[in-house]
Design a protein around this motif. Structure first.
Motif, PDB file in Angstrom:
ATOM      1  N   GLU A  12       0.837  -1.208   0.000  1.00 37.41           N
ATOM      2  CA  GLU A  12       0.000   0.000   0.000  1.00 37.41           C
ATOM      3  C   GLU A  12       0.869   1.253   0.000  1.00 37.41           C
ATOM      4  N   SER A  13       1.876   1.274   0.851  1.00 38.70           N
ATOM      5  CA  SER A  13       2.781   2.416   0.902  1.00 38.70           C
ATOM      6  C   SER A  13       3.550   2.546  -0.406  1.00 38.70           C
ATOM      7  N   GLY A  14       4.026   1.416  -0.930  1.00 39.38           N
ATOM      8  CA  GLY A  14       4.762   1.440  -2.196  1.00 39.38           C
ATOM      9  C   GLY A  14       3.920   1.959  -3.343  1.00 39.38           C
ATOM     10  N   ASP A  15       2.667   1.536  -3.384  1.00 41.10           N
ATOM     11  CA  ASP A  15       1.784   1.994  -4.460  1.00 41.10           C
ATOM     12  C   ASP A  15       1.471   3.481  -4.325  1.00 41.10           C
ATOM     13  N   ALA A  16       1.354   3.959  -3.095  1.00 42.72           N
ATOM     14  CA  ALA A  16       1.070   5.383  -2.884  1.00 42.72           C
ATOM     15  C   ALA A  16       2.234   6.238  -3.367  1.00 42.72           C
ATOM     16  N   ILE A  17       3.454   5.806  -3.059  1.00 46.77           N
ATOM     17  CA  ILE A  17       4.623   6.547  -3.538  1.00 46.77           C
ATOM     18  C   ILE A  17       4.724   6.456  -5.049  1.00 46.77           C
ATOM     19  N   ALA A  18       4.462   5.264  -5.601  1.00 42.76           N
ATOM     20  CA  ALA A  18       4.530   5.097  -7.054  1.00 42.76           C
ATOM     21  C   ALA A  18       3.474   5.935  -7.771  1.00 42.76           C
ATOM     22  N   ALA A  19       2.325   6.143  -7.135  1.00 38.06           N
ATOM     23  CA  ALA A  19       1.293   6.970  -7.754  1.00 38.06           C
ATOM     24  C   ALA A  19       1.768   8.414  -7.872  1.00 38.06           C
ATOM     25  N   ALA A  20       2.520   8.872  -6.870  1.00 34.95           N
ATOM     26  CA  ALA A  20       3.042  10.242  -6.904  1.00 34.95           C
ATOM     27  C   ALA A  20       4.299  10.343  -7.750  1.00 34.95           C
ATOM     28  N   PHE A  21       5.116   9.277  -7.731  1.00 34.65           N
ATOM     29  CA  PHE A  21       6.396   9.266  -8.441  1.00 34.65           C
ATOM     30  C   PHE A  21       6.484   7.961  -9.230  1.00 34.65           C
ATOM     31  N   PRO A  22       5.855   7.923 -10.421  1.00 32.37           N
ATOM     32  CA  PRO A  22       5.739   6.663 -11.167  1.00 32.37           C
ATOM     33  C   PRO A  22       7.072   6.011 -11.514  1.00 32.37           C
ATOM     34  N   ALA A  23       8.153   6.780 -11.498  1.00 31.13           N
ATOM     35  CA  ALA A  23       9.450   6.226 -11.881  1.00 31.13           C
ATOM     36  C   ALA A  23      10.168   5.535 -10.724  1.00 31.13           C
ATOM     37  N   LEU A  41      12.571  17.274  -8.488  1.00 25.75           N
ATOM     38  CA  LEU A  41      11.191  16.957  -8.134  1.00 25.75           C
ATOM     39  C   LEU A  41      10.384  18.239  -7.958  1.00 25.75           C
ATOM     40  N   ALA A  42       9.131  18.189  -8.355  1.00 24.25           N
ATOM     41  CA  ALA A  42       8.241  19.312  -8.081  1.00 24.25           C
ATOM     42  C   ALA A  42       8.123  19.484  -6.564  1.00 24.25           C
ATOM     43  N   PRO A  43       8.080  20.722  -6.070  1.00 27.94           N
ATOM     44  CA  PRO A  43       8.021  20.947  -4.617  1.00 27.94           C
ATOM     45  C   PRO A  43       6.892  20.193  -3.928  1.00 27.94           C
ATOM     46  N   GLU A  44       5.728  20.130  -4.588  1.00 25.64           N
ATOM     47  CA  GLU A  44       4.600  19.458  -3.949  1.00 25.64           C
ATOM     48  C   GLU A  44       4.840  17.946  -3.845  1.00 25.64           C
ATOM     49  N   LEU A  45       5.552  17.373  -4.841  1.00 26.71           N
ATOM     50  CA  LEU A  45       5.875  15.954  -4.791  1.00 26.71           C
ATOM     51  C   LEU A  45       6.892  15.680  -3.694  1.00 26.71           C
ATOM     52  N   ALA A  46       7.916  16.505  -3.606  1.00 25.82           N
ATOM     53  CA  ALA A  46       8.916  16.339  -2.555  1.00 25.82           C
ATOM     54  C   ALA A  46       8.272  16.427  -1.176  1.00 25.82           C
ATOM     55  N   ALA A  47       7.338  17.381  -1.022  1.00 24.20           N
ATOM     56  CA  ALA A  47       6.657  17.539   0.265  1.00 24.20           C
ATOM     57  C   ALA A  47       5.815  16.315   0.594  1.00 24.20           C
ATOM     58  N   GLN A  48       5.171  15.761  -0.426  1.00 21.09           N
ATOM     59  CA  GLN A  48       4.334  14.584  -0.198  1.00 21.09           C
ATOM     60  C   GLN A  48       5.177  13.391   0.236  1.00 21.09           C
ATOM     61  N   ILE A  49       6.298  13.173  -0.437  1.00 19.57           N
ATOM     62  CA  ILE A  49       7.158  12.034  -0.102  1.00 19.57           C
ATOM     63  C   ILE A  49       7.715  12.185   1.310  1.00 19.57           C
ATOM     64  N   GLN A  50       8.003  13.426   1.713  1.00 14.13           N
ATOM     65  CA  GLN A  50       8.608  13.659   3.020  1.00 14.13           C
ATOM     66  C   GLN A  50       7.589  13.972   4.104  1.00 14.13           C
ATOM     67  N   SER A  51       6.334  13.718   3.842  1.00 14.12           N
ATOM     68  CA  SER A  51       5.277  14.091   4.786  1.00 14.12           C
ATOM     69  C   SER A  51       5.321  13.297   6.078  1.00 14.12           C
ATOM     70  N   GLU A  95      13.910  10.825 -13.665  1.00  9.99           N
ATOM     71  CA  GLU A  95      13.301   9.503 -13.557  1.00  9.99           C
ATOM     72  C   GLU A  95      13.877   8.712 -12.390  1.00  9.99           C
ATOM     73  N   VAL A  96      15.000   9.155 -11.882  1.00 18.97           N
ATOM     74  CA  VAL A  96      15.697   8.411 -10.833  1.00 18.97           C
ATOM     75  C   VAL A  96      15.726   9.189  -9.524  1.00 18.97           C
ATOM     76  N   ALA A  97      16.135  10.454  -9.603  1.00 25.97           N
ATOM     77  CA  ALA A  97      16.171  11.353  -8.435  1.00 25.97           C
ATOM     78  C   ALA A  97      16.955  10.753  -7.266  1.00 25.97           C
ATOM     79  N   VAL A  98      18.092  10.132  -7.595  1.00 24.46           N
ATOM     80  CA  VAL A  98      18.975   9.567  -6.575  1.00 24.46           C
ATOM     81  C   VAL A  98      20.405   9.935  -6.934  1.00 24.46           C
ATOM     82  N   TRP A  99      21.077  10.644  -6.020  1.00 20.36           N
ATOM     83  CA  TRP A  99      22.493  10.949  -6.204  1.00 20.36           C
ATOM     84  C   TRP A  99      23.340   9.751  -5.762  1.00 20.36           C
ATOM     85  N   GLY A 100      24.456   9.564  -6.456  1.00 21.48           N
ATOM     86  CA  GLY A 100      25.395   8.525  -6.065  1.00 21.48           C
ATOM     87  C   GLY A 100      26.814   9.041  -6.171  1.00 21.48           C
ATOM     88  N   ALA A 101      27.692   8.510  -5.346  1.00 14.36           N
ATOM     89  CA  ALA A 101      29.100   8.909  -5.385  1.00 14.36           C
ATOM     90  C   ALA A 101      29.935   7.895  -4.613  1.00 14.36           C
TER      91      ALA A 101
END
Length: 261
Positions: free
Chosen positions: A27-38, A190-200, A248-254
């Motif tokens: 359920e949580s995974g699907d909710a995040i995927a709905a906001a961030f399909p990638a 990420l759009a500000p509203e999407l970032a806020a939703q993920i970090q809610s 599509e990824v929004a993940v930094w790596g180093a």
């Protein structure tokens, strides 16, 4: 183990197509995927980043010791399989605090005859306990270079958990010549509203961090080329094209090398 509450390791397993997850995780995974399909692209690319880095460190830098904290539910090939595929004498310690990961520890404890693997049931927020664990001490020699792997785990630590201090405590215990391998979800792109939703907080504690905030974890280290980039672009010349775009990824790596004590 409370299966009614989503857990990051089980949610990650769900996105990867695994079976070790429960309704709350899905359920949580699907909710995040709905906001961030990638998101599924992101977790696949993050996993591929980890495999490429381990192979590079084993092949090109002769690293034979790996400490993977926040390892998650076993998904083959895992760190020991990649490392020992190049260097059969590689030694790997996995650390996680999820009971389901503990239940799967036997899958993580397979090893080549020449190498070794161990599993430590501990929390990243208690680095002193991790470093003092007898299984870790029996498996890796902290007086020799170690690759510290913090892949897709530190973004689950909010600022009040003092993540920068945690990472520094771990690095301070490692010998010169050691490496920090790190990836971290970001607000960049990420759009500000999407970032806020993920970090809610609805999906658990944590914090997405921008490039500058991520870079702070690597201060004082010598960055391997190509520096701080999308995980999908880190030495990915042998991966299939086209590569996914950063948004599509929004993940930094180093990957950073510790050059002094």
């Amino acid at each position: 183990m409370d299966t009614s509450v989503a857990h990051p390791a089980r949610r990650y397993d769900y996105w990867l197509g695994g079976k070790d997850n429960f309704a709350a995780d899905r359920e949580s995974g699907d909710a995040i995927a709905a906001a961030f399909p990638a998101i599924r692209t992101a977790v696949v690319e993050n996993r591929a980043f980890m495999r490429r880095v381990v192979r590079v460190l084993a092949e090109q830098y002769d690293i034979r010791q790996f400490l993977d904290i926040g390892t998650g539910i076993p998904t083959s090939p895992n760190v020991h399989e990649v490392a020992q595929g190049t260097a059969p004498d590689a030694r790997v310690v996995y650390v996680d605090n999820d009971p389901i990961v503990l239940a799967h520890a036997r899958a993580l404890l397979t090893s080549s005859p020449q190498g070794a693997t161990a599993y430590v049931d501990a929390d990243l927020r208690d680095p002193a306990r991790i470093l003092a664990d007898p299984a870790l001490r029996a498996t890796v020699d902290l007086g020799k270079p170690v690759a510290l792997i913090l892949v897709a785990v530190v973004h689950f630590l909010p600022d009040e958990d003092r993540p920068y201090e945690i990472v520094r405590t771990l690095l301070d215990a490692l010998a010169p010549g050691s490496f920090l391998v790190m990836s971290h979800a970001t607000t960049d792109g990420l759009a500000p509203e999407l970032a806020a939703q993920i970090q809610s907080g609805r999906h658990g504690p944590g914090k997405l961090r921008n490039r500058a905030e991520f870079g702070r974890f690597l201060e004082g280290l010598e960055l391997l080329e190509p520096g701080i980039v999308s995980v999908s672009d880190w030495r990915a010349q042998d991966e299939l094209d086209p590569r996914p775009g950063f948004n599509e990824v929004a993940v930094w790596g180093a990957v950073g090398r510790k050059t002094s004590g």
